[in-house]
Design an enzyme around this catalytic site. Structure first.
Site, PDB file in Angstrom:
ATOM      1  N   ASP A 152      33.732  52.243  67.559  1.00  0.00           N
ATOM      2  CA  ASP A 152      33.019  53.421  67.035  1.00  0.00           C
ATOM      3  C   ASP A 152      33.436  53.706  65.596  1.00  0.00           C
ATOM      4  O   ASP A 152      32.832  54.544  64.930  1.00  0.00           O
ATOM      5  CB  ASP A 152      33.279  54.654  67.914  1.00  0.00           C
ATOM      6  CG  ASP A 152      34.759  54.946  68.090  1.00  0.00           C
ATOM      7  OD1 ASP A 152      35.481  54.052  68.541  1.00  0.00           O
ATOM      8  OD2 ASP A 152      35.194  56.068  67.746  1.00  0.00           O
ATOM      9  N   ASP A 171      35.818  56.245  58.666  1.00  0.00           N
ATOM     10  CA  ASP A 171      36.712  57.037  59.524  1.00  0.00           C
ATOM     11  C   ASP A 171      38.178  56.842  59.155  1.00  0.00           C
ATOM     12  O   ASP A 171      38.931  56.153  59.828  1.00  0.00           O
ATOM     13  CB  ASP A 171      36.487  56.721  61.011  1.00  0.00           C
ATOM     14  CG  ASP A 171      35.355  57.559  61.580  1.00  0.00           C
ATOM     15  OD1 ASP A 171      34.643  58.207  60.784  1.00  0.00           O
ATOM     16  OD2 ASP A 171      35.185  57.585  62.804  1.00  0.00           O
ATOM     17  N   ARG A 226      27.273  52.809  63.380  1.00  0.00           N
ATOM     18  CA  ARG A 226      28.491  52.111  63.805  1.00  0.00           C
ATOM     19  C   ARG A 226      28.150  51.077  64.873  1.00  0.00           C
ATOM     20  O   ARG A 226      27.088  51.176  65.505  1.00  0.00           O
ATOM     21  CB  ARG A 226      29.459  53.139  64.428  1.00  0.00           C
ATOM     22  CG  ARG A 226      29.829  54.253  63.459  1.00  0.00           C
ATOM     23  CD  ARG A 226      29.934  55.603  64.191  1.00  0.00           C
ATOM     24  NE  ARG A 226      30.117  56.686  63.226  1.00  0.00           N
ATOM     25  CZ  ARG A 226      31.290  57.104  62.776  1.00  0.00           C
ATOM     26  NH1 ARG A 226      32.386  56.557  63.236  1.00  0.00           N
ATOM     27  NH2 ARG A 226      31.373  58.079  61.902  1.00  0.00           N
ATOM     28  N   ARG A 240      32.652  65.904  65.692  1.00  0.00           N
ATOM     29  CA  ARG A 240      32.961  66.893  64.643  1.00  0.00           C
ATOM     30  C   ARG A 240      32.311  66.535  63.319  1.00  0.00           C
ATOM     31  O   ARG A 240      32.608  67.152  62.298  1.00  0.00           O
ATOM     32  CB  ARG A 240      34.454  67.046  64.464  1.00  0.00           C
ATOM     33  CG  ARG A 240      35.176  65.753  64.128  1.00  0.00           C
ATOM     34  CD  ARG A 240      36.588  66.066  63.764  1.00  0.00           C
ATOM     35  NE  ARG A 240      37.405  64.872  63.762  1.00  0.00           N
ATOM     36  CZ  ARG A 240      38.669  64.878  63.386  1.00  0.00           C
ATOM     37  NH1 ARG A 240      39.227  65.994  62.999  1.00  0.00           N
ATOM     38  NH2 ARG A 240      39.370  63.770  63.415  1.00  0.00           N
ATOM     39  N   ASP A 248      37.537  70.754  69.343  1.00  0.00           N
ATOM     40  CA  ASP A 248      36.996  71.937  68.660  1.00  0.00           C
ATOM     41  C   ASP A 248      36.002  71.635  67.536  1.00  0.00           C
ATOM     42  O   ASP A 248      35.461  72.551  66.928  1.00  0.00           O
ATOM     43  CB  ASP A 248      38.153  72.780  68.099  1.00  0.00           C
ATOM     44  CG  ASP A 248      39.028  71.994  67.127  1.00  0.00           C
ATOM     45  OD1 ASP A 248      38.671  70.834  66.798  1.00  0.00           O
ATOM     46  OD2 ASP A 248      40.067  72.523  66.704  1.00  0.00           O
ATOM     47  N   GLY A 249      35.818  70.363  67.214  1.00  0.00           N
ATOM     48  CA  GLY A 249      34.851  70.037  66.157  1.00  0.00           C
ATOM     49  C   GLY A 249      35.370  70.275  64.749  1.00  0.00           C
ATOM     50  O   GLY A 249      34.632  70.141  63.776  1.00  0.00           O
ATOM     51  N   GLY A 299      30.133  59.674  70.315  1.00  0.00           N
ATOM     52  CA  GLY A 299      29.249  60.479  69.459  1.00  0.00           C
ATOM     53  C   GLY A 299      30.004  61.270  68.408  1.00  0.00           C
ATOM     54  O   GLY A 299      31.231  61.293  68.368  1.00  0.00           O
ATOM     55  N   ARG A 331      31.203  63.499  53.531  1.00  0.00           N
ATOM     56  CA  ARG A 331      31.203  62.045  53.341  1.00  0.00           C
ATOM     57  C   ARG A 331      29.799  61.586  52.944  1.00  0.00           C
ATOM     58  O   ARG A 331      28.812  62.212  53.325  1.00  0.00           O
ATOM     59  CB  ARG A 331      31.587  61.335  54.637  1.00  0.00           C
ATOM     60  CG  ARG A 331      32.807  61.885  55.295  1.00  0.00           C
ATOM     61  CD  ARG A 331      33.338  60.924  56.326  1.00  0.00           C
ATOM     62  NE  ARG A 331      32.615  60.936  57.582  1.00  0.00           N
ATOM     63  CZ  ARG A 331      33.106  60.412  58.703  1.00  0.00           C
ATOM     64  NH1 ARG A 331      34.284  59.827  58.696  1.00  0.00           N
ATOM     65  NH2 ARG A 331      32.412  60.449  59.817  1.00  0.00           N
TER      66      ARG A 331
END
Ligand code: AMP
Ligand code: MG
Length: 539
Positions: free
Chosen positions: A291, A301, A217, A120, A152-153, A117, A210
């Site tokens: 992913d 990514d 995905r 971040r 921590d995202g 998932g 983005r």
């Protein structure tokens, strides 16, 4: 227009950036997580969780892409307004935004990893521009989500600069990719152990916005399939075809198996074309986990990616992958096929037989072969690429690999070789080790003699041929060391080099007088330097 720059408390304001019109189909048409809040959890029966970005201390716009801004209908005034950094740093939502984190799984380094998932990334919504195009906006590094697990995202400035610059550079190279609207510094530190050596240190944080028609995905489909949740899987497939593959949706009923088969084949073909482009320009993604594979066949990514300097089919930029080199340059076409096979397996439960999926995978091989031949013909300046021309290309790769040859400089300079009198002189500056070059010269000369003869066979117009070659062999790519220089300057407070690189990478196929230094070989100091040769996943 909002003028009050205070950190907002209301979250929704009186319409800043009012040119953005939202139509959020993902959250409207797909099942949502019933639980709200940040508790880290397994989320079943749902494809997303509603979650807001966590505000940052001092959002500051460090760079933006004017082309992407225009695409979205944003004006220079919008970009100059304090709202822009506030919104795209995650401190403020505007009317129409419905933020969420997506739920997906994935195979990482060859193994099923379960639920991953958006840990971040937080999508803000889907903008429909004046041309009717749909562009989803997604903040990366905007704070924790239910999918953050123990992390921590957040994202560090260095990796955010790399993602921002490379997605735009790839677009201008003609490689299918997600785009980047903005790079916002957060004014907060993020702690990272960059070398995985136990010496974590604070680094400046950033948020990239983005932009893509879809951030779906392969892993989106794998997760419900892995849980036997065919209801969610079916909804997702129908949704994807309807929203993201309108041409296919127009051909019939989305739930029809034949239509779904056509869709899967299309995913395979797009993936093939994307990978063939990566191979053409010397791009190594570095983390081709499922992913990180876009259903639209976009490069997505940007993590520990890298560009080939000296040609080496076995090179991977990713330190985490240094051992097995699963994601090395030369292996990318096979890995994409493996990933598509994982997607096919996920889709299998909603097909009555595997035949259409097998057919789709065969389409991958055929589309890759066709795209590769097209690129080889263009790179070598041939009218078409037959089997023996592929052999010629692969023989050249072998020679380059053994001779520390810069891929970009060599191919770009190949158009300077005279087919009537081929010789190594126009290519002499493409080698990292002159002594090695001189030892290998007879082999290159022999290759060039055959190459020259092959070009003469075509009898093509030299001017047209040269133009075609220069449109396939970039002069400028975002070499690892170039990005690293921009990062070091930005960390010291100067974003000028980001701007400069963005400008240069906007016209990668043009000779740009004054910018020759950006087109040269990787300097010696960068050979083994972190960030220039190898990168960790820490970002
Ligand atoms: P990546 O290898 O960057 O594609 O990330 C793999 C998974 O880890 C995804 O689910 C990411 O959302 C998650 N992830 C990576 N970095 C962070 C972070 N700093 N905080 C939360 N989740 C993260
Ligand atoms: Mg990822």
């Amino acid at each position: 227009m909002l003028r009050d720059p205070r950190p907002d408390t209301s979250r929704t304001t009186e319409r800043p950036l009012s040119g953005l019109r939202f139509d959020n189909r993902y959250v409207r048409e797909l099942p949502a997580d019933a639980e709200s809040g940040l508790r880290r959890r397994q989320v079943s029966g749902a494809l997303f969780s509603r979650i807001e970005p966590t505000p940052v201390r001092a959002p500051r716009l460090l760079a933006h892409s004017p082309e992407v801004a225009t695409l979205l209908g944003l004006t220079p005034d919008d970009i100059a307004s304090p709202d822009f950094a506030s919104v795209f740093g995650g401190n403020q939502l505007i009317e129409g935004m419905q933020p969420y984190a997506a739920n997906y799984g994935g195979h990482q380094f060859g193994h099923w990893a379960g639920q991953l998932g958006d840990g971040r990334a937080i999508s803000l919504g889907e903008v429909v521009n004046a041309a009717g195009e749909r562009w989803e906006l997604q903040l990366k590094g905007a704070g924790p989500t239910p999918y953050s697990r123990t992390a921590d995202g957040r994202a560090v400035l260095r990796s955010s600069i790399r993602e921002f610059l490379c997605s735009e550079a790839m677009h201008h190279l003609g490689v299918p990719t997600t785009r980047a609207l903005s790079l916002v510094g957060t004014g907060e530190d993020v702690v990272r152990d960059m070398f995985y050596d136990g010496r974590a240190r604070p680094e400046p944080g950033a948020v990239v916005c983005r932009v893509a028609p879809s951030f779906l995905r392969f892993g989106h489909f794998e997760l419900p399939a892995s849980r036997g949740d065919l209801a969610v899987l079916n909804r997702l497939i129908d949704f994807t075809i309807r929203r993201d593959f309108a041409d296919i949706a127009a051909q019939g009923e989305v739930a029809d198996e034949g239509l779904r088969a056509r869709w899967f084949a299309e995913v395979c073909e797009r993936t093939a074309r994307m990978i063939a482009h990566w191979m053409r320009v010397g791009f190594v993604h570095g983390v081709m986990n499922t992913d990180n594979m876009s259903i639209l066949g976009l490069t997505i990514d940007y993590g520990p990616y890298g560009w080939i300097d000296n040609f080496d089919a076995d090179w991977t930029p990713n330190t985490t992958d240094a051992e097995g080199r699963r994601y090395r340059y030369g292996h990318q076409p096979q890995i994409a096929h493996w990933n598509l096979t994982r997607l096919a397996n996920a889709l299998l439960p909603v097909f009555s037989s595997e035949a259409p999926l097998v057919e789709g995978l065969e389409r991958y091989a055929a589309a890759y072969d066709a795209a590769e031949r097209e690129h080889v013909a263009a790179k070598l300046g041939l009218l078409a690429c037959g089997d023996r021309d592929l052999d010629l290309e692969y023989e050249l790769y072998g020679l380059m690999q053994e001779s520390e040859t810069d891929m970009t400089v060599f191919f770009r300079s190949l158009s300077d070789v005279n087919p009537a009198a081929p010789g190594l002189a126009p290519l002499a500056h493409a080698f990292y080790d002159p002594a090695l070059r001189d030892r290998q010269a007879p082999r290159f000369e022999a290759w060039l003699a055959r190459y020259g003869a092959r070009v003469r066979e075509d009898g093509s117009d030299p001017v047209v041929r040269r133009r075609g070659m220069n449109a396939a062999n970039p002069r400028y790519v975002l070499r690892n060391y170039l990005a690293q220089q921009a990062i070091e300057q930005a960390e010291a407070g100067d974003t000028g080099e980001i701007e400069r690189l963005l400008g240069i990478m906007r016209r990668p196929y043009d000779d740009q007088p004054g910018n020759e230094r950006y087109a040269g070989l990787r300097p010696d100091w960068a050979r083994q330097k972190a960030g220039c040769s190898m990168l960790s996943c820490s970002s």
